[in-house]
Design a protein around this motif. Sequence first.
Motif, PDB file in Angstrom:
ATOM      1  N   GLU A 152       0.819  -1.208   0.000  1.00  0.00           N
ATOM      2  CA  GLU A 152       0.000   0.000   0.000  1.00  0.00           C
ATOM      3  C   GLU A 152       0.856   1.262   0.000  1.00  0.00           C
ATOM      4  O   GLU A 152       0.385   2.342   0.344  1.00  0.00           O
ATOM      5  CB  GLU A 152      -0.936   0.011   1.210  1.00  0.00           C
ATOM      6  N   ILE A 187       2.535   4.569  -1.046  1.00  0.00           N
ATOM      7  CA  ILE A 187       2.323   5.684  -1.947  1.00  0.00           C
ATOM      8  C   ILE A 187       3.599   6.521  -1.946  1.00  0.00           C
ATOM      9  O   ILE A 187       4.110   6.878  -0.886  1.00  0.00           O
ATOM     10  CB  ILE A 187       1.127   6.548  -1.514  1.00  0.00           C
ATOM     11  N   TYR A 207     -13.596  14.220  -2.994  1.00  0.00           N
ATOM     12  CA  TYR A 207     -13.524  13.164  -1.983  1.00  0.00           C
ATOM     13  C   TYR A 207     -13.917  13.653  -0.593  1.00  0.00           C
ATOM     14  O   TYR A 207     -14.483  12.886   0.190  1.00  0.00           O
ATOM     15  CB  TYR A 207     -12.104  12.599  -1.963  1.00  0.00           C
ATOM     16  N   SER A 232     -16.487   5.887   6.379  1.00  0.00           N
ATOM     17  CA  SER A 232     -15.523   4.848   6.035  1.00  0.00           C
ATOM     18  C   SER A 232     -16.192   3.523   5.678  1.00  0.00           C
ATOM     19  O   SER A 232     -15.659   2.754   4.879  1.00  0.00           O
ATOM     20  CB  SER A 232     -14.531   4.638   7.192  1.00  0.00           C
ATOM     21  N   ASP A 252     -15.378   1.740   2.130  1.00  0.00           N
ATOM     22  CA  ASP A 252     -14.667   0.453   2.106  1.00  0.00           C
ATOM     23  C   ASP A 252     -15.528  -0.671   1.550  1.00  0.00           C
ATOM     24  O   ASP A 252     -15.017  -1.590   0.903  1.00  0.00           O
ATOM     25  CB  ASP A 252     -14.199   0.088   3.518  1.00  0.00           C
ATOM     26  N   TRP A 257     -14.635   1.735  -2.968  1.00  0.00           N
ATOM     27  CA  TRP A 257     -13.346   1.242  -3.457  1.00  0.00           C
ATOM     28  C   TRP A 257     -13.449  -0.105  -4.166  1.00  0.00           C
ATOM     29  O   TRP A 257     -12.806  -0.299  -5.210  1.00  0.00           O
ATOM     30  CB  TRP A 257     -12.324   1.187  -2.312  1.00  0.00           C
ATOM     31  N   HIS A 311      -6.345   1.943  -7.616  1.00  0.00           N
ATOM     32  CA  HIS A 311      -6.625   2.294  -6.227  1.00  0.00           C
ATOM     33  C   HIS A 311      -5.655   3.367  -5.745  1.00  0.00           C
ATOM     34  O   HIS A 311      -6.074   4.383  -5.168  1.00  0.00           O
ATOM     35  CB  HIS A 311      -6.516   1.046  -5.334  1.00  0.00           C
ATOM     36  N   SER A 312      -4.366   3.164  -5.974  1.00  0.00           N
ATOM     37  CA  SER A 312      -3.375   4.135  -5.506  1.00  0.00           C
ATOM     38  C   SER A 312      -3.491   5.451  -6.257  1.00  0.00           C
ATOM     39  O   SER A 312      -3.309   6.528  -5.670  1.00  0.00           O
ATOM     40  CB  SER A 312      -1.962   3.562  -5.650  1.00  0.00           C
ATOM     41  N   LEU A 335      -6.563   7.303  -4.974  1.00  0.00           N
ATOM     42  CA  LEU A 335      -6.275   7.712  -3.604  1.00  0.00           C
ATOM     43  C   LEU A 335      -5.377   8.943  -3.603  1.00  0.00           C
ATOM     44  O   LEU A 335      -5.551   9.861  -2.792  1.00  0.00           O
ATOM     45  CB  LEU A 335      -5.611   6.566  -2.833  1.00  0.00           C
ATOM     46  N   GLN A 336      -4.417   8.974  -4.527  1.00  0.00           N
ATOM     47  CA  GLN A 336      -3.558  10.144  -4.651  1.00  0.00           C
ATOM     48  C   GLN A 336      -4.351  11.361  -5.124  1.00  0.00           C
ATOM     49  O   GLN A 336      -4.109  12.485  -4.686  1.00  0.00           O
ATOM     50  CB  GLN A 336      -2.415   9.852  -5.626  1.00  0.00           C
ATOM     51  N   THR A 340      -7.360  12.067  -4.391  1.00  0.00           N
ATOM     52  CA  THR A 340      -8.113  12.622  -3.268  1.00  0.00           C
ATOM     53  C   THR A 340      -7.269  13.584  -2.443  1.00  0.00           C
ATOM     54  O   THR A 340      -7.822  14.415  -1.710  1.00  0.00           O
ATOM     55  CB  THR A 340      -8.616  11.492  -2.351  1.00  0.00           C
ATOM     56  N   ARG A 341      -5.957  13.487  -2.551  1.00  0.00           N
ATOM     57  CA  ARG A 341      -5.061  14.370  -1.799  1.00  0.00           C
ATOM     58  C   ARG A 341      -4.613  15.565  -2.618  1.00  0.00           C
ATOM     59  O   ARG A 341      -3.797  16.356  -2.168  1.00  0.00           O
ATOM     60  CB  ARG A 341      -3.832  13.563  -1.341  1.00  0.00           C
TER      61      ARG A 341
END
Length: 894
Positions: A87, A89, A727, A736, A740, A744, A806-807, A810-811, A813-814
């Motif tokens: 996981e 990043i 997000y 969450s 989850d 995702w 997924h990664s 997820l990135q 969202t930041r």
Amino acid sequence: MPQSPSSLPDLADLESDATESVVESVFGNGWPDRGQFSLQEPEVEEEANGWEVVNIKSSRSSSFSESHDKGKNEEDLMVGCLDPSCEKIFGPGEQRLRCSLCGFFFCHRHLRKWPVIFSSDCPGNSFLDSLNLPKSNPVLLCSECRFELLPERLELTQLMEEILQLKKLPLAALKQKDDALIEYSATSSALDVFRERREDCAVYNRHGQLLALEASEVDSENFPLSVRWKVRASARQLLLRLLDQLRRSLRPWTDAERDWVFGLARELVEQDICWLAQIFRQTHWDRIREAKSCAELLERVHRDNKLPGREALQLLSTLGRNAFSAASVLGERPLGLLAVHAAHSIKAMGAAEVACCLELLLDAAHELGSAGATGGCRAILGPLLALAKEDAAPNRALCNEYFWALEARAEAMAQQRRETTTYADTWPSVALQELLKALPQDIELGLLRQHSWVRHLERGDYDCCKFEPAWGEERMFPLAVWPPYRSCLGLEFKPRKAESKSAPVIARCCFHDSTISETARVTSSAMRPSSREVALRRKSSGLLLKKDVGMHKEQQVGNTLRLLELYIWQDKELQKLLQDECLAFEDVRATYTIVMTGPGTAMLEFIDGARTLREVRTGTGLDRSVLGTVLLFSPGEKGTLLTFLRAHNGKPDLAKALARLSFTAAVSAVLSFVAGLGDRHHENFMVTVDGRLVHVDFGYALGREPLDSLLIHFAVQGGRPATTIQYDELFEALGSDLLDRIFWPVVRKAFLRVRQHPGLLAEMFYTALLKDRPKAKEKFWRDAQGFVARSCVTAMPTASAERFIHSLLLQCTRQERGAQLRDELKGLRLGEKTSEAVSKAWQKAGSGTRAAAGLAAEVVSGPAMHQVRSAAQHVAFDLMEGVRGLFETSRGVG
């Protein structure tokens, strides 16, 4: 290196007198002088901040078509370790290690050094370059590639010699296991030992059968496998993996690869029919030997009746793209016969799937007719007519879309018609009349009424379109963007235009619904009904009319998203997840219908009960809901997705609304990334009262982005995200648990479903690009190939692809600070003033500085990237200076 978002100026900073010092501390300067880019107004959107950068000298995908290195095109998208069990990043500036064989990125924990003995007399062969074998030490391998290079001390020369020997074998012999391998894989005691130490020493294929093991981990006396056998096994595995990659890859094959695959073509197609479309795409149709080989393959498959509809779509698109070359080599009649064989399989496809591919099929028909293969053109139109005549609901929807597709083409060709006409000039008009003749009289009459009513609406003759006195239930008719069970009764109110210049005309219409009785409409007891029930209770729904020169591209992108959504929900696991939430496909539909009515005009589906994310956040025009209930926040007060859904759903319905939001947000995120949707601000997200999240406005797609958006993203966070997810609000609404349990898992499964169809996806995007300049076929085909290869990461194994999406998301969202800042700027609603600020910032940058905008065309990479980012930040400084003027103007207006 860009500073963190927390240290960047916000709107309050920009309003203060200290703006200049704050911005100077954040933005850099310096420009590479290239001068190959120009600033142009967008073709589709003329909003104030809709400027875009266009690369005028080089093709976005030129590096893709010239380079065969695996993993290079997706390099900037790999934000985390691709090992399925990891996981990790990658942080800003953190070192990323590349596997020496597959070329993808991993963290240091999932790459191991592998001893390889290099020799100066390694055989030189262009085919060996396709395997991307290591060139020098140190050799770092991921776990997947360690399965391929088995010996503990690999001599590269021996491996290459074995590869060249095995390459000469037929496919059956290449896949056949050695006797030693069969013997040891059948030994139960050996298998028990291997399973105990599986991660360390055993290598299994997908069926759980033993393939080989590392001799350094196992006692050689108990397992006396010769080094020669291991080298041969490694060579076999590398060749089989290359075959799998060549089947999925969209890059042009090398001559050595082409010779190898064409020698195995018959065996490959017999074992996997998906090879046929790939071989057709890679064929040089101006070479008679290759063209005849493809013709023989298709005839054999047609005799056996084994060609699936999706493969037939790709074959027809390929034949259309290469029609003139194939006709000159094979002849017009043989080319038409190939199209007849391929078109035969379209009849077995679903009407909903065919409706999404209408433009692809009609483009192929046009190209075949223009090349003289009129039999091939009619062969495509025949199955479409047969499907349109059927009485099922999806077929009636197809009939409406097919009618307008032919009408739009007929009108476009009438505008370009010459004095002497051929079949290629008139076939849409002929096909349109054949369709009307084949239909029952009531359906024909409905289509003609629809045509007359839409034309009045486009001309602005609104009095001719009203419910009374001209229309009503006596003259009701279907609309191509409405469900088949709904009929239009005429306009309810005078249409209104939205605020932006390029926004569509919104028409509200009365309708008749054949599936629900009048009593059920009036006596429904739901206090907070779904968006469909809202429309039913009001007995009216809407449609949108939009006119733009780039509308054809937006329509084709929309059709592609509809097609991908159908494929996504064919996944059994996703269907089970949907059933567990007591939902159906229509409850979580995240796309909408767009139908061309002319060369630059279109009719769009109206999403009932939907509000833009901007309206949800601000409450503008939403002090009362569509049912009259007071919202939980007053106009101007900050709202969220959660407060919006709570306002329209009671406790029993809120859980389902949040589940719908989870499904549609996940599917929309994947579709947005795969289609490269740009300009994702808060007015291009819509949320329905029952929880569906939908992306709208595809004017910027396939990687295009407005200039102001590009500059803001690079200034705030050092680069634009692959897609925008919103997000923060999703997390607040879903929590969450739903993220989850639904979000995702749906993201991962949806992406895996989409990347199963890279060839068809490339053909669909090619159709969208081709409308701009029909003569630039080769360029646009390379662009479509490169774009799909990058977004679907076709060279990546499935397990790594699941980890990749997924990664990546997820990135994303930041990296939403840039989108948030842009939403706040657009919230000023100052129109042309924003355009003026962007233009001044651009002109102040100077002609040499504009090379930095190559980022928008995605043609800058390597060492120049740091300079370009600095340059983008410098332009962003000037843009922010213009924003100060916007705030002063805003105060004056207030």
